[in-house]
Design a protein around this motif. Structure first.
Motif, PDB file in Angstrom:
ATOM      1  N   PHE A 316       0.852  -1.291   0.071  1.00  0.00           N
ATOM      2  CA  PHE A 316      -0.021  -0.086  -0.053  1.00  0.00           C
ATOM      3  C   PHE A 316       0.883   1.249  -0.189  1.00  0.00           C
ATOM      4  N   LEU A 317       1.934   1.454   0.757  1.00  0.00           N
ATOM      5  CA  LEU A 317       2.766   2.513   0.906  1.00  0.00           C
ATOM      6  C   LEU A 317       3.377   2.737  -0.428  1.00  0.00           C
ATOM      7  N   HIS A 318       3.938   1.697  -1.073  1.00  0.00           N
ATOM      8  CA  HIS A 318       4.699   1.923  -2.445  1.00  0.00           C
ATOM      9  C   HIS A 318       3.696   2.270  -3.268  1.00  0.00           C
ATOM     10  N   SER A 319       2.355   1.751  -3.477  1.00  0.00           N
ATOM     11  CA  SER A 319       1.521   2.447  -4.412  1.00  0.00           C
ATOM     12  C   SER A 319       1.126   3.797  -4.325  1.00  0.00           C
ATOM     13  N   LYS A 320       1.501   4.396  -3.157  1.00  0.00           N
ATOM     14  CA  LYS A 320       1.210   5.679  -3.035  1.00  0.00           C
ATOM     15  C   LYS A 320       2.502   6.534  -3.211  1.00  0.00           C
ATOM     16  N   GLY A 321       3.683   5.854  -3.453  1.00  0.00           N
ATOM     17  CA  GLY A 321       4.878   6.713  -3.650  1.00  0.00           C
ATOM     18  C   GLY A 321       5.560   6.753  -2.520  1.00  0.00           C
ATOM     19  N   TYR A 322       5.411   6.295  -1.361  1.00  0.00           N
ATOM     20  CA  TYR A 322       5.947   6.534  -0.043  1.00  0.00           C
ATOM     21  C   TYR A 322       6.620   5.055   0.138  1.00  0.00           C
ATOM     22  N   ALA A 323       7.883   5.188   0.438  1.00  0.00           N
ATOM     23  CA  ALA A 323       8.954   4.071   0.813  1.00  0.00           C
ATOM     24  C   ALA A 323       8.813   3.928   2.558  1.00  0.00           C
ATOM     25  N   TYR A 324       8.916   2.817   3.035  1.00  0.00           N
ATOM     26  CA  TYR A 324       8.932   2.448   4.263  1.00  0.00           C
ATOM     27  C   TYR A 324      10.771   2.378   4.712  1.00  0.00           C
ATOM     28  N   GLY A 325      11.170   1.331   4.622  1.00  0.00           N
ATOM     29  CA  GLY A 325      12.604   1.132   4.436  1.00  0.00           C
ATOM     30  C   GLY A 325      13.214   1.027   6.033  1.00  0.00           C
ATOM     31  N   ILE A 344       6.548   5.388  10.815  1.00  0.00           N
ATOM     32  CA  ILE A 344       6.142   5.596   9.449  1.00  0.00           C
ATOM     33  C   ILE A 344       7.059   6.842   8.888  1.00  0.00           C
ATOM     34  N   GLU A 345       7.376   7.682   9.789  1.00  0.00           N
ATOM     35  CA  GLU A 345       8.003   9.057   9.324  1.00  0.00           C
ATOM     36  C   GLU A 345       9.461   8.774   9.225  1.00  0.00           C
ATOM     37  N   ASN A 346       9.946   7.881   9.401  1.00  0.00           N
ATOM     38  CA  ASN A 346      11.567   7.726   9.453  1.00  0.00           C
ATOM     39  C   ASN A 346      12.276   7.977   8.142  1.00  0.00           C
ATOM     40  N   HIS A 347      11.500   7.384   7.194  1.00  0.00           N
ATOM     41  CA  HIS A 347      12.115   7.753   5.515  1.00  0.00           C
ATOM     42  C   HIS A 347      12.169   9.282   5.628  1.00  0.00           C
TER      43      HIS A 347
END
Length: 638
Positions: A316-325, A344-347
């Protein structure tokens, strides 16, 4: 924040870089011994420095690390005889073993006492005071939350601090107005508190469960922070509006020029790592995970269910253009058999990942999605086995079903890390989740609908930041690869040098053995030639004795005018031939074979096999008694 600039100097240091230490010298200063430590960060030899430490410094470090419960080999203190050279040399070796044991343990090496011991210049400042000042600054204009006491070092990050927060009493005369945000249908009511310090929106404390505990987390920016501060506020607001059944929601997010403060719910059962280590969540990090009193593994159904939920959140995160990592067991909580991801804010803040020391060793693991896949493999392994994987690759997997073994090998095996890892979509369709995952544990089982709205500009900023962080990772991986190549070359050169030395030694030994053999042969040949010469001389003497004995029996005495056959010549003139005396001619004519027997004694003895023992003994006796000195050379008058 200018008022804090003189008291706290912020350095962008990757705290996940490995530190190595070597005691290179020992010296005596003012009646005590000091050890010179050569410390290196990472794989770059230029990034190194020297530190002077006494034994008391090692002892203080050991006292700080005892809370972990790990038995460390610190040498005992000695009062008498501690300045003797032999004792100092032994203690130096023992202290080297001790510091290696500290820095090779991931839990101990990441602790603040260990960092300050080897790098006092970078870690001597008060991180807690800096975090308290910034957290107070972030909440000074917020009307909902008040900052409480510190919770201590419950996490592994040195620059992350946890504080208790409590709701502020309602103000009777408040100028703040209740407004609707863009995500009003997907989130509770917010109080608009936008101010110059970058504060975001705060959820009303009345919407939380009664008795729920809330925690504030202050985290400094990391070396991969590539988004401008003026853009961070908008992305933080988007993160506050993020809703997903497997992602823990953010209550408040605000930032300053040094870092970010995030408020979220604190779960009394702790994280997944607390569950696996059977630890108390509020205990210090070293005591919880240094040497856990017990460990427990999850069932295959739980492993598959939680693993599938994690994959759903990542996709879900990658589909929105946001990486977790930043996936690891310490960033996962389990609530009612449902996974929720934290931090979730670490990236966005650019802090290094927990497993960075592992995937920095593999050049194929550099993309954001690939990093999430690799970290997911480590989490899956820890859930199934009950203990974390302490290496970058898995060696052998035996105690698990075949489907899980196949899944883990596709992510953590050495071959997979070299060839390439599967995608998140490929992982979620693996047969392991079909066989063991619970069918009702999915996003559909939760009434909360996934929602994450982020602007195109923010997506582009995040994409550029991800590209820059990937480039930095590639550069670091190249440095690690070059360092490994240098080490292999040095090992090869040392092995070739050893081979060359061994060959030279073998050649020298072979040459020496040849010389010894030749010397022994020459000695034996000399002995044989000496024996042969002695035998020849004895035979000649025996022949001459026989002839003379016979001559003396025929005549009473020799004529002094007779001469020997061997007559020297003078001035190259040949002497006239000599003729025997008349009384000797009869001897030569009567016994001509005697002249032939002069060649050698063995022939003489062999020609008369019928001679008795008396004749032989008489002949030997005459040879022994013969005196050549009585013979004289007489020149003939003829």
């Amino acid at each position: 924040m200018a008022i804090f600039a003189s008291r706290y100097e912020r350095k962008l240091i990757d705290d996940t870089h490995e530190l190595s230490c070597e005691i290179i010298a020992v010296k005596e200063v003012d009646g005590h011994t000091e050890y010179l430590l050569r410390v290196q960060r990472g794989h770059c030899e230029e990034n190194s420095w020297n530190v002077l430490r006494r034994y008391n410094d090692f002892d203080r470090l050991d006292k700080c690390l005892r809370i972990s419960g790990i038995d460390l080999p610190l040498p005992r203190k000695r009062i008498f005889g501690n300045m003797r050279p032999e004792f100092v040399a032994e203690r130096k070796q023992a202290l080297q073993v001790y510091i290696n044991a500290v820095l090779m343990n991931p839990i101990l090496a990441s602790s603040l006492p260990a960092k300050r011991f080897v790098d006092p210049e970078s870690y001597s400042q008060s991180f807690h005071d800096h975090a308290l000042q910034n957290a107070t600054l972030c909440l000074r204009t917020d009307t909902v939350w008040a900052l409480g006491t510190s919770m201590g070092a419950i996490g592994w990050r040195l620059r992350k601090h946890y504080f208790k927060v409590t709701p502020k009493p309602p103000e009777k005369s408040s100028n703040k107005l209740l407004v609707k945000s863009g995500s009003q249908t997907h989130q509770s009511k917010h109080f608009a508190s936008g101010s110059s310090n970058g504060s975001g929106h705060s959820i009303d404390a009345g919407t939380l469960e009664p008795g729920a505990e809330v925690v504030a987390e202050w985290l400094e920016y990391g070396p991969d922070k590539y988004v401008e501060e003026k853009e961070i506020g908008g992305i933080l607001k988007s993160l506050m509006g993020l809703q997903h059944p497997h992602i823990e929601p953010v209550i408040l997010a605000c930032h300053t020029e040094s870092g970010c403060l995030v408020i979220r719910k604190f779960h009394k059962n702790g994280t997944l790592k607390d569950t696996l280590c059977m630890a108390t969540p509020k205990n210090p990090f070293l005591s919880k995970y240094g040497n856990p009193k017990g460990r427990t593994a999850l069932s295959m159904k739980q492993v598959a269910t939680y693993g599938k939920q994690i994959l759903e959140a990542l996709i879900f995160l990658h589909s929105k253009g946001y990486a977790y990592g930043h996936l690891h067991s310490g960033n996962i909580v389990i609530v009612d058999d449902c996974v929720k991801l934290l931090d979730i804010e670490n990236h966005l803040l650019g802090v290094p990942a927990f497993y960075r020391p592992f995937f920095v060793q593999h050049s194929k693991i550099h993309a954001i999605e690939t990093i999430d896949v690799y970290c997911f493999g480590h989490v899956l392994f820890e859930m199934a086995m009950g203990y974390p994987l302490q290496e970058s690759v898995v060696r052998q997997i035996t105690e698990c079903p075949e489907a899980l073994k196949c899944l883990l090998e596709s992510i953590l095996s050495k071959e997979a890390c070299k060839a390439g890892l599967p995608t998140l979509e490929q992982l979620i369709g693996h047969r392991f989740f079909e066989q063991y995952a619970s069918p009702e544990a999915s996003c559909a089982a939760n009434a909360e609908k996934p929602y994450f709205k982020i602007s195109l500009q923010a997506k582009e900023l995040l994409r550029l930041a991800a590209t820059k962080s990937e480039n930095r990772l590639r550069d670091e991986q190249k440095s690690v690869k070059n360092q490994k190549r240098i080490v292999r070359v040095q090992e090869l050169m040392s092995s070739e040098e050893e081979k060359r030395k061994s060959k030279q030694k073998a050649k020298l030994e072979h040459k020496q053995s040849k010389l010894k053999q030749q010397g022994s042969l020459q000695t034996n040949n000399g002995r044989l030639s000496l024996v042969a010469a002695t035998a020849t001389a004895s035979a000649a003497a025996a022949s001459s004795s026989t002839a003379m004995v016979g001559g003396l029996s025929a005549a009473d005495s020799f004529n002094r005018s007779d001469s020997t056959p061997e007559e020297p010549t003078l001035a190259g003139l040949k002497s006239p031939p000599l003729t025997p005396a008349p009384h000797l001619e009869s001897i030569y004519q009567q016994d001509p074979p005697a002249v032939e027997r002069q060649s050698s004694t063995p022939n003489m003895l062999a020609e008369d096999p019928e001679g008795d023992e008396t004749t032989r003994s008489a002949l030997l006796e005459s040879i022994c008694k013969f005196n050549r000195g009585s013979l004289r050379k007489v020149r003939s008058n003829d």
